[in-house]
Design a protein around this motif. Structure first.
Motif, PDB file in Angstrom:
ATOM      1  N   ASP A  81      66.207  34.375  62.386  1.00  0.00           N
ATOM      2  CA  ASP A  81      65.620  35.516  61.679  1.00  0.00           C
ATOM      3  C   ASP A  81      64.099  35.399  61.773  1.00  0.00           C
ATOM      4  OD1 ASP A  81      64.773  37.494  59.977  1.00  0.00           O
ATOM      5  OD2 ASP A  81      66.000  36.854  58.276  1.00  0.00           O
ATOM      6  N   ILE A  82      63.466  36.354  62.425  1.00  0.00           N
ATOM      7  CA  ILE A  82      62.017  36.318  62.635  1.00  0.00           C
ATOM      8  C   ILE A  82      61.269  36.346  61.299  1.00  0.00           C
ATOM      9  CG2 ILE A  82      60.056  37.580  63.644  1.00  0.00           C
ATOM     10  CD1 ILE A  82      62.002  38.371  65.940  1.00  0.00           C
ATOM     11  N   HIS A  83      61.858  36.951  60.280  1.00  0.00           N
ATOM     12  CA  HIS A  83      61.213  37.010  58.966  1.00  0.00           C
ATOM     13  C   HIS A  83      61.172  35.648  58.274  1.00  0.00           C
ATOM     14  CE1 HIS A  83      62.173  41.247  59.793  1.00  0.00           C
ATOM     15  NE2 HIS A  83      60.988  41.420  59.237  1.00  0.00           N
ATOM     16  N   LYS A  84      61.919  34.667  58.792  1.00  0.00           N
ATOM     17  CA  LYS A  84      61.900  33.315  58.225  1.00  0.00           C
ATOM     18  C   LYS A  84      60.985  32.375  59.005  1.00  0.00           C
ATOM     19  CE  LYS A  84      66.405  33.642  56.083  1.00  0.00           C
ATOM     20  NZ  LYS A  84      67.744  33.104  55.967  1.00  0.00           N
ATOM     21  N   ILE A  85      60.388  32.872  60.094  1.00  0.00           N
ATOM     22  CA  ILE A  85      59.453  32.046  60.866  1.00  0.00           C
ATOM     23  C   ILE A  85      58.140  31.959  60.111  1.00  0.00           C
ATOM     24  CG2 ILE A  85      58.157  31.844  63.025  1.00  0.00           C
ATOM     25  CD1 ILE A  85      60.482  33.254  64.435  1.00  0.00           C
ATOM     26  N   LYS A  86      57.635  30.727  59.950  1.00  0.00           N
ATOM     27  CA  LYS A  86      56.410  30.509  59.184  1.00  0.00           C
ATOM     28  C   LYS A  86      55.187  30.349  60.072  1.00  0.00           C
ATOM     29  CE  LYS A  86      58.763  28.511  55.285  1.00  0.00           C
ATOM     30  NZ  LYS A  86      58.962  27.379  54.417  1.00  0.00           N
TER      31      LYS A  86
END
Length: 142
Positions: A81-86
């Motif tokens: 999930d790209i939204h979980k990449i920091k």
């Protein structure tokens, strides 16, 4: 949906060429039987071709729904999930990963997880990730 190919692992392939060639030259120098040289050469060629295949079959796909799909032949297929990449940072780690080239990116996601990849067009790849998730800390020079 956009798919990025992996950068070719020329360093690894050059190393294997010299290593495998050296083994065969050494066997010839040691006057090993022709059958042993041909058998060893055949096995080394199969290994070489398989690693070459892995170089060309590693793909990174960014979907319209915000998912990064990392695929390396039949050996590795994972969704992130790209939204979980920091964060995204350059790395030269030798850690085993779906990244044939040593010119790599390290993606940090979740609490302590990382994945190392090597897209050919790093700038466009990271730009698309940041476009989907503006909270990603971009540590590469663009």
């Amino acid at each position: 949906m956009k798919t990025y190919t992996s950068k070719f692992g020329s360093t690894l392939m050059l190393f294997l060429t010299f290593l495998f060639g050296g083994i065969l030259v050494f066997m010839i120098y040691q006057d090993e039987p022709l059958k042993a040289i041909l058998s060893t050469g055949g096995i080394l060629m199969l290994i070489y071709l398989f690693i070459l295949y892995l170089n060309f079959s590693t793909l990174y796909t960014i979907t319209d729904t915000g998912i990064l799909i990392v695929k390396c032949s039949f050996l590795y297929h994972q969704r992130f999930d790209i939204h979980k990449i920091k964060s995204v940072a350059k790395t030269n780690t030798l850690m085993s990963s779906p990244a044939p080239s040593l010119d790599r990116l390290e993606l940090t996601y979740g609490k302590y997880n990382t994945i190392v990849i090597s897209p050919k067009n790093k700038i466009a790849f990271v730009s698309q990730l940041v476009k989907i998730n503006p909270n990603i800390e971009n540590k590469i020079v663009t």
